[in-house]
Scaffold this motif. Structure first.
Motif, PDB file in Angstrom:
ATOM      1  N   LYS A 169       0.076  -0.241 -15.538  1.00  0.00           N
ATOM      2  CA  LYS A 169       0.956   0.492 -16.444  1.00  0.00           C
ATOM      3  C   LYS A 169       2.411   0.290 -16.064  1.00  0.00           C
ATOM      4  CE  LYS A 169      -1.886   4.158 -18.172  1.00  0.00           C
ATOM      5  NZ  LYS A 169      -2.101   5.581 -18.334  1.00  0.00           N
ATOM      6  N   PRO A 170       3.300   0.428 -17.055  1.00  0.00           N
ATOM      7  CA  PRO A 170       4.722   0.447 -16.714  1.00  0.00           C
ATOM      8  C   PRO A 170       4.970   1.588 -15.727  1.00  0.00           C
ATOM      9  CG  PRO A 170       4.442   0.300 -19.088  1.00  0.00           C
ATOM     10  CD  PRO A 170       3.078   0.530 -18.512  1.00  0.00           C
ATOM     11  N   LYS A 171       5.865   1.322 -14.792  1.00  0.00           N
ATOM     12  CA  LYS A 171       6.109   2.291 -13.727  1.00  0.00           C
ATOM     13  C   LYS A 171       6.429   3.693 -14.258  1.00  0.00           C
ATOM     14  CE  LYS A 171      10.125   2.013 -11.846  1.00  0.00           C
ATOM     15  NZ  LYS A 171      11.159   1.328 -11.046  1.00  0.00           N
ATOM     16  N   ASP A 172       7.282   3.746 -15.258  1.00  0.00           N
ATOM     17  CA  ASP A 172       7.728   5.054 -15.741  1.00  0.00           C
ATOM     18  C   ASP A 172       6.562   5.884 -16.271  1.00  0.00           C
ATOM     19  OD1 ASP A 172      10.183   4.174 -15.042  1.00  0.00           O
ATOM     20  OD2 ASP A 172      10.770   3.585 -17.084  1.00  0.00           O
ATOM     21  N   GLU A 173       5.655   5.173 -16.981  1.00  0.00           N
ATOM     22  CA  GLU A 173       4.470   5.867 -17.506  1.00  0.00           C
ATOM     23  C   GLU A 173       3.616   6.406 -16.369  1.00  0.00           C
ATOM     24  OE1 GLU A 173       1.465   3.948 -20.237  1.00  0.00           O
ATOM     25  OE2 GLU A 173       3.371   3.272 -21.120  1.00  0.00           O
ATOM     26  N   LEU A 174       3.400   5.544 -15.374  1.00  0.00           N
ATOM     27  CA  LEU A 174       2.531   5.928 -14.263  1.00  0.00           C
ATOM     28  C   LEU A 174       3.140   7.082 -13.474  1.00  0.00           C
ATOM     29  CD1 LEU A 174      -0.136   4.893 -12.949  1.00  0.00           C
ATOM     30  CD2 LEU A 174       1.300   3.667 -11.344  1.00  0.00           C
ATOM     31  N   MET A 175       4.432   6.981 -13.179  1.00  0.00           N
ATOM     32  CA  MET A 175       5.060   8.031 -12.392  1.00  0.00           C
ATOM     33  C   MET A 175       5.072   9.336 -13.187  1.00  0.00           C
ATOM     34  SD  MET A 175       5.321   6.251  -9.813  1.00  0.00           S
ATOM     35  CE  MET A 175       5.822   7.582  -8.720  1.00  0.00           C
ATOM     36  N   GLY A 176       5.209   9.241 -14.503  1.00  0.00           N
ATOM     37  CA  GLY A 176       5.142  10.422 -15.352  1.00  0.00           C
ATOM     38  C   GLY A 176       3.801  11.124 -15.191  1.00  0.00           C
ATOM     39  N   HIS A 211       0.822  -1.202   0.000  1.00  0.00           N
ATOM     40  CA  HIS A 211       0.000   0.000   0.000  1.00  0.00           C
ATOM     41  C   HIS A 211       0.860   1.258   0.000  1.00  0.00           C
ATOM     42  CE1 HIS A 211       0.074  -1.448   4.236  1.00  0.00           C
ATOM     43  NE2 HIS A 211       0.363  -0.197   4.491  1.00  0.00           N
ATOM     44  N   TYR A 212       2.171   1.075  -0.293  1.00  0.00           N
ATOM     45  CA  TYR A 212       3.054   2.233  -0.411  1.00  0.00           C
ATOM     46  C   TYR A 212       3.400   2.488  -1.875  1.00  0.00           C
ATOM     47  CZ  TYR A 212       4.091   1.124   4.486  1.00  0.00           C
ATOM     48  OH  TYR A 212       4.023   0.837   5.819  1.00  0.00           O
ATOM     49  N   LEU A 213       3.040   3.648  -2.379  1.00  0.00           N
ATOM     50  CA  LEU A 213       3.431   4.020  -3.738  1.00  0.00           C
ATOM     51  C   LEU A 213       4.951   3.976  -3.882  1.00  0.00           C
ATOM     52  CD1 LEU A 213       2.806   5.119  -6.575  1.00  0.00           C
ATOM     53  CD2 LEU A 213       2.868   7.418  -5.604  1.00  0.00           C
ATOM     54  N   GLU A 214       5.627   4.466  -2.853  1.00  0.00           N
ATOM     55  CA  GLU A 214       7.085   4.522  -2.888  1.00  0.00           C
ATOM     56  C   GLU A 214       7.693   3.130  -3.106  1.00  0.00           C
ATOM     57  OE1 GLU A 214       8.859   5.192   0.863  1.00  0.00           O
ATOM     58  OE2 GLU A 214      10.802   5.781   0.041  1.00  0.00           O
ATOM     59  N   GLU A 241       9.831   1.765  -6.183  1.00  0.00           N
ATOM     60  CA  GLU A 241      11.198   1.285  -5.958  1.00  0.00           C
ATOM     61  C   GLU A 241      11.441  -0.090  -6.590  1.00  0.00           C
ATOM     62  OE1 GLU A 241      15.033   1.561  -4.582  1.00  0.00           O
ATOM     63  OE2 GLU A 241      13.498   3.102  -4.268  1.00  0.00           O
ATOM     64  N   MET A 242      10.473  -0.989  -6.449  1.00  0.00           N
ATOM     65  CA  MET A 242      10.736  -2.388  -6.794  1.00  0.00           C
ATOM     66  C   MET A 242      10.221  -2.826  -8.157  1.00  0.00           C
ATOM     67  SD  MET A 242      10.579  -4.704  -3.405  1.00  0.00           S
ATOM     68  CE  MET A 242       9.310  -4.265  -2.306  1.00  0.00           C
ATOM     69  N   ALA A 243       9.109  -2.239  -8.632  1.00  0.00           N
ATOM     70  CA  ALA A 243       8.388  -2.870  -9.742  1.00  0.00           C
ATOM     71  C   ALA A 243       8.735  -2.302 -11.112  1.00  0.00           C
ATOM     72  CB  ALA A 243       6.887  -2.742  -9.504  1.00  0.00           C
ATOM     73  N   ASP A 244       8.551  -3.145 -12.140  1.00  0.00           N
ATOM     74  CA  ASP A 244       8.613  -2.679 -13.530  1.00  0.00           C
ATOM     75  C   ASP A 244       7.250  -2.127 -13.937  1.00  0.00           C
ATOM     76  OD1 ASP A 244      11.164  -3.901 -13.735  1.00  0.00           O
ATOM     77  OD2 ASP A 244      10.173  -5.826 -14.067  1.00  0.00           O
ATOM     78  N   ARG A 245       6.210  -2.757 -13.377  1.00  0.00           N
ATOM     79  CA  ARG A 245       4.848  -2.408 -13.756  1.00  0.00           C
ATOM     80  C   ARG A 245       4.007  -2.329 -12.490  1.00  0.00           C
ATOM     81  NH1 ARG A 245       1.002  -5.154 -17.659  1.00  0.00           N
ATOM     82  NH2 ARG A 245       1.831  -7.113 -16.852  1.00  0.00           N
ATOM     83  N   ILE A 246       3.048  -1.431 -12.492  1.00  0.00           N
ATOM     84  CA  ILE A 246       2.220  -1.233 -11.307  1.00  0.00           C
ATOM     85  C   ILE A 246       0.755  -1.390 -11.694  1.00  0.00           C
ATOM     86  CG2 ILE A 246       1.507   0.432  -9.524  1.00  0.00           C
ATOM     87  CD1 ILE A 246       4.303   1.696  -9.740  1.00  0.00           C
ATOM     88  N   GLY A 247       0.039  -2.224 -10.913  1.00  0.00           N
ATOM     89  CA  GLY A 247      -1.407  -2.344 -11.073  1.00  0.00           C
ATOM     90  C   GLY A 247      -2.070  -1.687  -9.876  1.00  0.00           C
ATOM     91  N   VAL A 248      -2.992  -0.779 -10.127  1.00  0.00           N
ATOM     92  CA  VAL A 248      -3.666  -0.091  -9.019  1.00  0.00           C
ATOM     93  C   VAL A 248      -5.022  -0.759  -8.787  1.00  0.00           C
ATOM     94  CG1 VAL A 248      -4.575   2.093  -8.163  1.00  0.00           C
ATOM     95  CG2 VAL A 248      -2.489   2.071  -9.567  1.00  0.00           C
ATOM     96  N   ILE A 249      -5.220  -1.220  -7.542  1.00  0.00           N
ATOM     97  CA  ILE A 249      -6.465  -1.904  -7.171  1.00  0.00           C
ATOM     98  C   ILE A 249      -7.184  -1.100  -6.102  1.00  0.00           C
ATOM     99  CG2 ILE A 249      -7.445  -4.008  -6.154  1.00  0.00           C
ATOM    100  CD1 ILE A 249      -5.333  -5.613  -7.290  1.00  0.00           C
TER     101      ILE A 249
END
Ligand code: ADP
Ligand code: ADP
Length: 228
Positions: free
Chosen positions: A215-222, A191-194, A198-206
């Motif tokens: 989405k790929p992390k870079d896209e999401l963080m952008g 439950h930490y965005l940080e 830090e760890m993932a290539d891709r992030i799924g938001v539930i």
């Protein structure tokens, strides 16, 4: 096809809680994916279904092409789970605890591989210690060693740093980084965005049982960046 294919997965618990609603996603071999969401979002339910511990109400999951409902034995051989709670037999030796889990999950005896796993987690010198003698960080690493004991292709980490201090969180991040080099597919919940960042290539938001985006992390963080 990806190593894990999730189609239209739903779960309603007895009592009526709708923990997952029509979740679909595909996970590629070798990637590290974080499932990010607040408490109660449905993250543990999702990974428990993939690991065969919870039966879904609807939808299908395939692991390495094996349907978890009809071909569960083959599917679970490919999976290792690091549970959220530290549950170890206090008077059991580290090495025996790891061997025990290997047997449960149909792994073949291969002590050279176990040595490699224990060394990579810096547990080799502690292999004959009883688990009760270990620090919190070592106990967490024993859980990882157990989950890796049968050479799974996919490793699940359920809230790997929930309730741990900053130093131990860093240590867990480093362990995951090490596993990346071995090509293990990793699915973690947080439950930490940080931590996802830090760890993932891709992030799924539930949230509330729904997979809002993957989405790929870079896209999401952008995108987060743009909004601020
Ligand atoms: P998360 O891991 O994101 O915190 P969970 O998957 O644990 O979310 O929980 C999702 C929802 O399902 C929550 O509302 C939770 O209370 C409910 N839930 C989880 N496990 C059970 C269960 N065994 N029986 C009934 N409801 C459950
Ligand atoms: P115990 O010694 O009590 O059997 P385990 O570590 O074997 O404890 O299991 C703890 C929980 O994690 C159980 O729900 C088990 O199903 C799950 N589990 C442990 N290891 C794995 C694994 N390699 N793959 C899938 N599930 C696992």
């Amino acid at each position: 096809a990806g190593i894990i294919q999730i189609d239209n997965l739903s779960k309603e618990y007895a009592g009526g809680t709708r923990a997952l609603s029509n979740v679909s996603m595909e996970i590629e071999e070798g990637e590290i994916i974080a499932l990010l969401g607040p408490n109660g979002a449905g993250k543990t339910t999702l990974i428990s279904i993939i690991c065969g511990l919870v039966v879904p109400t609807g939808g299908t999951v395939r692991v390495g092409g094996h349907d978890i409902r009809t071909d569960w034995r083959a599917a679970r051989r490919l999976i290792g789970l690091v549970p959220q709670e530290i549950a170890l037999e206090p008077f059991e030796k580290v090495i025996n605890s790891v061997r025990f889990t290997r047997g449960l999950y149909g792994g073949r005896p291969d002590d050279a591989y176990l040595e490699k796993v224990l060394r990579s987690l810096t547990l080799w010198d502690k292999r004959n210690a009883m688990t009760r003698e270990l620090s919190g960080g070592m106990k967490r690493r024993v859980l990882i060693a157990k989950a890796l004991s049968h050479r799974p292709k996919v490793l699940f980490l359920d809230e790997p740093t929930a309730g741990v201090d900053v130093a131990l969180r860093r240590e867990m991040w480093q362990v995951v980084e090490g596993l990346r080099k071995d090509g293990v597919t990793i699915i973690l919940t947080t439950h930490y965005l940080e931590e996802a960042e830090e760890m993932a290539d891709r992030i799924g938001v539930i949230n509330k049982g729904q997979l809002l985006l993957v989405k790929p992390k870079d896209e999401l963080m952008g995108e987060f960046g743009k909004k601020t």
